[in-house]
Scaffold this active site. Structure first.
Site, PDB file in Angstrom:
ATOM      1  N   GLY A  45     -12.720   3.623  11.982  1.00 47.44           N
ATOM      2  CA  GLY A  45     -13.477   3.537  10.942  1.00 47.44           C
ATOM      3  C   GLY A  45     -14.229   3.462  10.926  1.00 47.44           C
ATOM      4  N   GLY A  48     -17.346   5.131   8.407  1.00 44.96           N
ATOM      5  CA  GLY A  48     -16.530   4.586   6.343  1.00 44.96           C
ATOM      6  C   GLY A  48     -16.975   3.674   6.009  1.00 44.96           C
ATOM      7  N   ASP A  49     -16.676   3.834   4.306  1.00 46.25           N
ATOM      8  CA  ASP A  49     -17.581   2.698   3.530  1.00 46.25           C
ATOM      9  C   ASP A  49     -16.656   1.166   4.281  1.00 46.25           C
ATOM     10  OD1 ASP A  49     -17.384   2.247   0.792  1.00 46.25           O
ATOM     11  OD2 ASP A  49     -16.225   0.855   0.698  1.00 46.25           O
ATOM     12  N   THR A  51     -16.652  -0.348   6.707  1.00 46.99           N
ATOM     13  CA  THR A  51     -17.417  -0.490   8.269  1.00 46.99           C
ATOM     14  C   THR A  51     -18.849  -0.707   7.891  1.00 46.99           C
ATOM     15  OG1 THR A  51     -16.170   1.113   9.216  1.00 46.99           O
ATOM     16  CG2 THR A  51     -18.289   0.221  10.173  1.00 46.99           C
ATOM     17  N   LYS A 186      -4.961  -4.349   5.224  1.00 50.54           N
ATOM     18  CA  LYS A 186      -4.281  -4.191   3.878  1.00 50.54           C
ATOM     19  C   LYS A 186      -4.082  -2.603   3.705  1.00 50.54           C
ATOM     20  CE  LYS A 186      -5.124  -4.551  -0.814  1.00 50.54           C
ATOM     21  NZ  LYS A 186      -6.284  -3.770  -1.341  1.00 50.54           N
ATOM     22  N   HIS A 216      -8.779 -10.433   3.102  1.00 53.77           N
ATOM     23  CA  HIS A 216     -10.034 -11.175   3.327  1.00 53.77           C
ATOM     24  C   HIS A 216     -10.300 -12.120   2.002  1.00 53.77           C
ATOM     25  CE1 HIS A 216     -10.880  -7.837  -0.294  1.00 53.77           C
ATOM     26  NE2 HIS A 216     -11.647  -8.781  -0.019  1.00 53.77           N
ATOM     27  N   GLU A 254     -12.196  -7.258 -12.266  1.00 51.83           N
ATOM     28  CA  GLU A 254     -12.857  -6.578 -11.666  1.00 51.83           C
ATOM     29  C   GLU A 254     -13.490  -6.161 -12.986  1.00 51.83           C
ATOM     30  OE1 GLU A 254     -12.625  -5.498  -7.601  1.00 51.83           O
ATOM     31  OE2 GLU A 254     -10.876  -4.404  -8.172  1.00 51.83           O
ATOM     32  N   HIS A 278      -3.131  -9.701  -2.076  1.00 49.73           N
ATOM     33  CA  HIS A 278      -4.226 -11.090  -2.745  1.00 49.73           C
ATOM     34  C   HIS A 278      -3.656 -11.798  -4.025  1.00 49.73           C
ATOM     35  CE1 HIS A 278      -7.350  -8.504  -0.589  1.00 49.73           C
ATOM     36  NE2 HIS A 278      -7.602  -7.126  -1.639  1.00 49.73           N
ATOM     37  N   LYS A 383     -16.941  -9.885 -13.773  1.00 49.48           N
ATOM     38  CA  LYS A 383     -16.116 -10.133 -12.449  1.00 49.48           C
ATOM     39  C   LYS A 383     -15.783 -11.648 -11.626  1.00 49.48           C
ATOM     40  CE  LYS A 383     -15.533  -9.610  -8.366  1.00 49.48           C
ATOM     41  NZ  LYS A 383     -14.002  -9.089  -7.400  1.00 49.48           N
TER      42      LYS A 383
HETATM   43  P1  NDP Z   1     -12.981   4.858   3.600  1.00 50.76           P
HETATM   44  O1  NDP Z   1     -12.121   6.438   3.411  1.00 50.76           O
HETATM   45  O2  NDP Z   1     -14.240   5.433   3.557  1.00 50.76           O
HETATM   46  O3  NDP Z   1     -11.944   5.543   5.521  1.00 50.76           O
HETATM   47  C1  NDP Z   1     -12.377   5.683   6.639  1.00 50.76           C
HETATM   48  C2  NDP Z   1     -13.263   6.554   7.481  1.00 50.76           C
HETATM   49  O4  NDP Z   1     -11.481   7.190   8.164  1.00 50.76           O
HETATM   50  C3  NDP Z   1     -13.426   7.707   6.817  1.00 50.76           C
HETATM   51  O5  NDP Z   1     -15.451   7.175   6.832  1.00 50.76           O
HETATM   52  C4  NDP Z   1     -13.117   8.609   8.089  1.00 50.76           C
HETATM   53  O6  NDP Z   1     -13.672   8.975   8.920  1.00 50.76           O
HETATM   54  C5  NDP Z   1     -11.607   8.191   8.241  1.00 50.76           C
HETATM   55  N1  NDP Z   1     -11.084   8.812   7.330  1.00 50.76           N
HETATM   56  C6  NDP Z   1     -11.154   9.532   5.803  1.00 50.76           C
HETATM   57  N2  NDP Z   1      -9.823   9.914   5.900  1.00 50.76           N
HETATM   58  C7  NDP Z   1      -8.793  10.548   6.723  1.00 50.76           C
HETATM   59  C8  NDP Z   1      -8.345  10.806   6.812  1.00 50.76           C
HETATM   60  N3  NDP Z   1      -6.935  12.247   6.391  1.00 50.76           N
HETATM   61  N4  NDP Z   1      -7.811  11.319   8.687  1.00 50.76           N
HETATM   62  C9  NDP Z   1      -8.615  10.552   9.470  1.00 50.76           C
HETATM   63  N5  NDP Z   1      -9.410  10.214   9.535  1.00 50.76           N
HETATM   64  C10 NDP Z   1      -9.899   9.578   7.877  1.00 50.76           C
HETATM   65  O7  NDP Z   1     -12.183   3.677   3.881  1.00 50.76           O
HETATM   66  P2  NDP Z   1     -12.987   2.468   3.898  1.00 50.76           P
HETATM   67  O8  NDP Z   1     -13.750   2.421   5.068  1.00 50.76           O
HETATM   68  O9  NDP Z   1     -13.099   1.829   2.505  1.00 50.76           O
HETATM   69  O10 NDP Z   1     -11.256   2.219   4.207  1.00 50.76           O
HETATM   70  C11 NDP Z   1     -10.852   1.801   5.625  1.00 50.76           C
HETATM   71  C12 NDP Z   1     -10.025   0.731   5.152  1.00 50.76           C
HETATM   72  O11 NDP Z   1      -9.957  -1.013   4.928  1.00 50.76           O
HETATM   73  C13 NDP Z   1      -8.312   0.892   4.374  1.00 50.76           C
HETATM   74  O12 NDP Z   1      -6.958   1.179   4.682  1.00 50.76           O
HETATM   75  C14 NDP Z   1      -8.393   0.611   3.008  1.00 50.76           C
HETATM   76  O13 NDP Z   1      -6.999   0.775   2.266  1.00 50.76           O
HETATM   77  C15 NDP Z   1      -8.949  -1.040   3.682  1.00 50.76           C
HETATM   78  N6  NDP Z   1     -10.490  -1.489   2.412  1.00 50.76           N
HETATM   79  C16 NDP Z   1     -10.642  -1.182   2.764  1.00 50.76           C
HETATM   80  C17 NDP Z   1     -11.611  -1.792   1.788  1.00 50.76           C
HETATM   81  C18 NDP Z   1     -13.411  -1.442   1.467  1.00 50.76           C
HETATM   82  O14 NDP Z   1     -13.935  -2.080   0.463  1.00 50.76           O
HETATM   83  N7  NDP Z   1     -13.777  -0.177   2.087  1.00 50.76           N
HETATM   84  C19 NDP Z   1     -11.304  -3.153   0.739  1.00 50.76           C
HETATM   85  C20 NDP Z   1     -10.284  -3.540   1.603  1.00 50.76           C
HETATM   86  C21 NDP Z   1      -9.534  -3.007   2.695  1.00 50.76           C
HETATM   87  P3  NDP Z   1     -13.942   9.909  10.018  1.00 50.76           P
HETATM   88  O15 NDP Z   1     -14.123  11.516   9.200  1.00 50.76           O
HETATM   89  O16 NDP Z   1     -15.676   9.733  10.469  1.00 50.76           O
HETATM   90  O17 NDP Z   1     -13.165   9.746  11.415  1.00 50.76           O
HETATM   91  C1  BG6 Z   2      -9.646  -5.049  -2.250  1.00 53.14           C
HETATM   92  C2  BG6 Z   2      -9.194  -3.716  -3.348  1.00 53.14           C
HETATM   93  O1  BG6 Z   2      -8.723  -5.010  -0.787  1.00 53.14           O
HETATM   94  O2  BG6 Z   2     -10.398  -5.950  -2.716  1.00 53.14           O
HETATM   95  C3  BG6 Z   2     -10.288  -3.373  -4.227  1.00 53.14           C
HETATM   96  O3  BG6 Z   2      -8.785  -2.954  -2.350  1.00 53.14           O
HETATM   97  C4  BG6 Z   2     -10.585  -4.594  -4.948  1.00 53.14           C
HETATM   98  O4  BG6 Z   2      -9.673  -2.786  -4.812  1.00 53.14           O
HETATM   99  C5  BG6 Z   2     -11.253  -5.830  -3.616  1.00 53.14           C
HETATM  100  O5  BG6 Z   2     -11.800  -4.395  -5.523  1.00 53.14           O
HETATM  101  C6  BG6 Z   2     -11.710  -6.943  -3.899  1.00 53.14           C
HETATM  102  O6  BG6 Z   2     -12.149  -7.402  -3.178  1.00 53.14           O
HETATM  103  P1  BG6 Z   2     -13.444  -8.632  -3.722  1.00 53.14           P
HETATM  104  O7  BG6 Z   2     -13.440  -9.701  -2.424  1.00 53.14           O
HETATM  105  O8  BG6 Z   2     -14.765  -7.562  -4.453  1.00 53.14           O
HETATM  106  O9  BG6 Z   2     -13.362  -9.891  -4.927  1.00 53.14           O
END
Ligand code: NDP
Ligand code: BG6
Length: 526
Positions: A45, A48-49, A51, A186, A216, A254, A278, A383
């Site tokens: 991933g 993604g966000d 990372t 999660k 986290h 938040e 959390h 927040k």
């Molecule tokens: P993203 O939606 O940004 O997805 C991450 C990557 O996964 C994408 O860049 C894409 O990469 C790939 N992807 C997205 N959808 C699909 C799909 N349907 N099938 C296959 N690959 C897909 O997710 P986040 O980075 O936000 O989150 C990743 C994990 O971390 C999730 O489980 C989220 O719940 C968890 N999480 C996220 C937080 C956050 O702040 N973002 C906080 C806490 C937990 P590509 O297309 O290049 O393969």
């Molecule tokens: C993530 C949730 O686990 O925690 C988000 O998926 C939430 O929806 C985030 O915004 C909150 O984390 P923090 O560290 O900013 O309080």
């Protein structure tokens, strides 16, 4: 509702400064000083966000600090067909805005970044990944130690876990080197059945000690500090029970909305996103008994015991103990913001809750009868994550002659974020010729007299995985007990025939639906 006083603003009128003498502790005293095994960190991933926003900045910070394996490689994996330079450029953009960005150091760090484009369904692609990692090991000397981080949508956890197992990448060598650890973000399942199924699939390839279920919140400094506060001080623990505590409030508010995460959030809602994980960890740290020793398994045993004592919530009591809400249009920081149903990717008829206030009871000797009020929501005015211990009132007021039949009880406020502090409210005599009481606060700010570096939660969790320390990660039995508590609640809400009965609208920028006001007041202090 917006006029409701914030839990951050207790009615204190004076501040007693709790400044302690600077003990001259060297700033480095608590920093990581051990050696980490050489390893390769493989992030699924990587486009993604998570990372960009969390993992890469955390890795870069670890690289700048002493807590970095020598040697160490970072491999980004995703479907996006990037070349290595494109991945490096994206990661550079993620790090370059940081205060501690140093172009020279970035160049050194970036040399260790590689990228592998993958098709998750293809076994051949995972065989290719294995060959790629083996070639890196040979070139970099990373000794076959691998940390696999699943920063992908939860629907991919099982596929990736299985594929890693199929191609032998989950296999550990004997003798301490050649370890393989998998970090699962999660949410861990969306109900009890799916959490059990996910765990079973991961266990086909990985042993329990290889699996790190991240939350986290556990790694936030101020959250780690809760147990230190409770168990490294003699003055709190004798009062920490139903005899002296009237109620406990836990709030995680938040200001942000759903942002670009509608795809995930529409399926989750606040109970799955914040409460099952959390909020339950915060609750456990307040409620748990002291472990015999401060080691991972014993701490996790005690947390699970407190989860097991949760009084089930349901039946006719549910509506009295749970209020759900969804934000509508409103104003945040003076700007108009759309309601949840107007956010991109959200159904205009969505019934996904973005706010919940809940009253829980823990049926055990320590807590029987003490209500725990929990609230979390998006698009609230600020927040704010805080735990508030409300002590009982004094048994008798000596001051009724000045009209003080009731005296405001003491509160201990553990500020998690954004203000990282501990505040104790208590009564003093107001200076003057007559007897007047005033409530004051004694404040400790977490970084007071500390001038060293500050470690972000993701940095701490990455170090712990590299060390194989599971203290700050969920254990499966805890996950399952919490799902046993939440699954029936969520099911009851989702199957409700009259949605308006369980989901109430609130304007963005306010403290949740008016229906939740009584609970919010009890939570906060008022
Ligand atoms: P993203 O939606 O940004 O997805 C991450 C990557 O996964 C994408 O860049 C894409 O990469 C790939 N992807 C997205 N959808 C699909 C799909 N349907 N099938 C296959 N690959 C897909 O997710 P986040 O980075 O936000 O989150 C990743 C994990 O971390 C999730 O489980 C989220 O719940 C968890 N999480 C996220 C937080 C956050 O702040 N973002 C906080 C806490 C937990 P590509 O297309 O290049 O393969
Ligand atoms: C993530 C949730 O686990 O925690 C988000 O998926 C939430 O929806 C985030 O915004 C909150 O984390 P923090 O560290 O900013 O309080």
């Amino acid at each position: 509702m917006s006029s409701m006083p914030s839990p951050l603003n207790p009615p204190a009128k004076a501040v007693v400064d709790g400044t302690a003498p600077d003990l001259g502790l060297p700033a480095q005293a608590c920093l990581f000083a051990g050696a980490l095994d050489p390893c390769t960190i493989v992030i699924f991933g990587a486009s993604g966000d998570l990372t960009s926003r969390k993992l890469m900045p955390a890795l870069y910070n670890l690289f700048l600090s002493q807590a970095w394996p020598q040697p160490c490689g970072v491999v980004g994996v995703a479907r996006t067909p990037w070349r290595r330079e494109e991945f490096q450029n994206k990661m550079h953009a993620a790090v370059a805005s940081q205060k501690n960005y140093d172009p020279q150091k970035w160049q050194e760090f970036a040399q260790g970044l590689a990228y592998f484009a993958i098709d998750y369904e293809s076994l051949a692609a995972f065989q290719g990944l294995r060959a790629f990692l083996e070639e890196l090991d040979a070139r970099q000397g990373t000794a076959g130690n691998r940390l696999f981080y699943l920063a992908v949508p939860p629907s991919l956890y099982q596929t990736i876990g299985q594929q890693l197992g199929q191609v032998g990448l989950a296999q550990e060598q004997t003798g301490g080197q050649g370890w393989a650890r998998i970090v699962v973000e999660k949410p861990f399942g969306r109900d009890l059945a799916s959490a059990v199924a996910l765990n079973a699939t991961l266990h086909q390839s990985f042993q329990e000690q290889q699996i790190f279920r991240i939350d986290h919140y556990m790694a936030k400094e101020t959250v780690q500090n809760i147990l230190i506060c409770r168990f490294a001080n003699a003055i709190f623990e004798p009062l920490w029970n139903r005899n002296f505590i009237d109620r406990v409030g836990i709030i995680a508010a938040e200001k942000i909305g759903v942002e670009h995460r509608a795809g995930f959030y529409e399926q989750a809602g606040v109970l799955r996103d914040m409460f099952q994980n959390h909020m339950m960890q915060l609750l456990a740290l307040i409620a748990m008994e002291p472990p015999a020793r401060f080691v991972a398994e014993q701490v996790r045993d005690e947390k699970v015991k407190s989860f097991r004592s949760l009084k089930p919530l349901g039946g006719p009591d549910l509506a009295a103990n749970l209020v759900l809400g969804q934000y509508g249009p409103g104003v945040i920081d003076g700007a108009n913001v759309p309601g949840y149903r107007q956010e991109p990717g959200v159904s205009p008829a969505s019934l996904t809750p973005t706010f919940a206030a809940m009253r829980l009871f823990i049926d055990n000797w320590r807590w029987r009868g003490v209500p725990f009020y929990l609230a979390s929501g998006k698009r609230l005015p600020q927040k704010l994550t805080q735990l508030i211990i409300h002590f009982k009132e004094v048994p008798h007021s000596l001051f009724d002659m000045i009209g003080l039949e009731a005296i405001a009880p003491n509160r201990l406020i553990l500020g998690i974020q954004p203000e990282e502090k501990i505040t104790l409210t208590f009564q003093t005599k107001n200076p003057g010729a007559t007897v007047c009481l005033r409530e004051v606060t004694m404040d400790f700010h977490y970084y007071q007299n500390y001038h060293g570096p500050i470690m972000d939660a993701y940095e701490k969790t990455l170090i712990d995985v590299m060390q194989g320390d599971q203290m700050l990660f969920w254990r499966q039995d805890g996950v399952e007990v919490c799902w046993s508590f939440f699954s029936p609640v969520i099911e009851a809400c989702e199957s409700c025939a009259i949605p308006e009965e369980f989901i109430h609208s609130y304007a963005a920028g306010t403290w949740g639906p008016t229906t939740a006001q009584t609970m919010m007041n009890r939570l906060a202090a008022l």
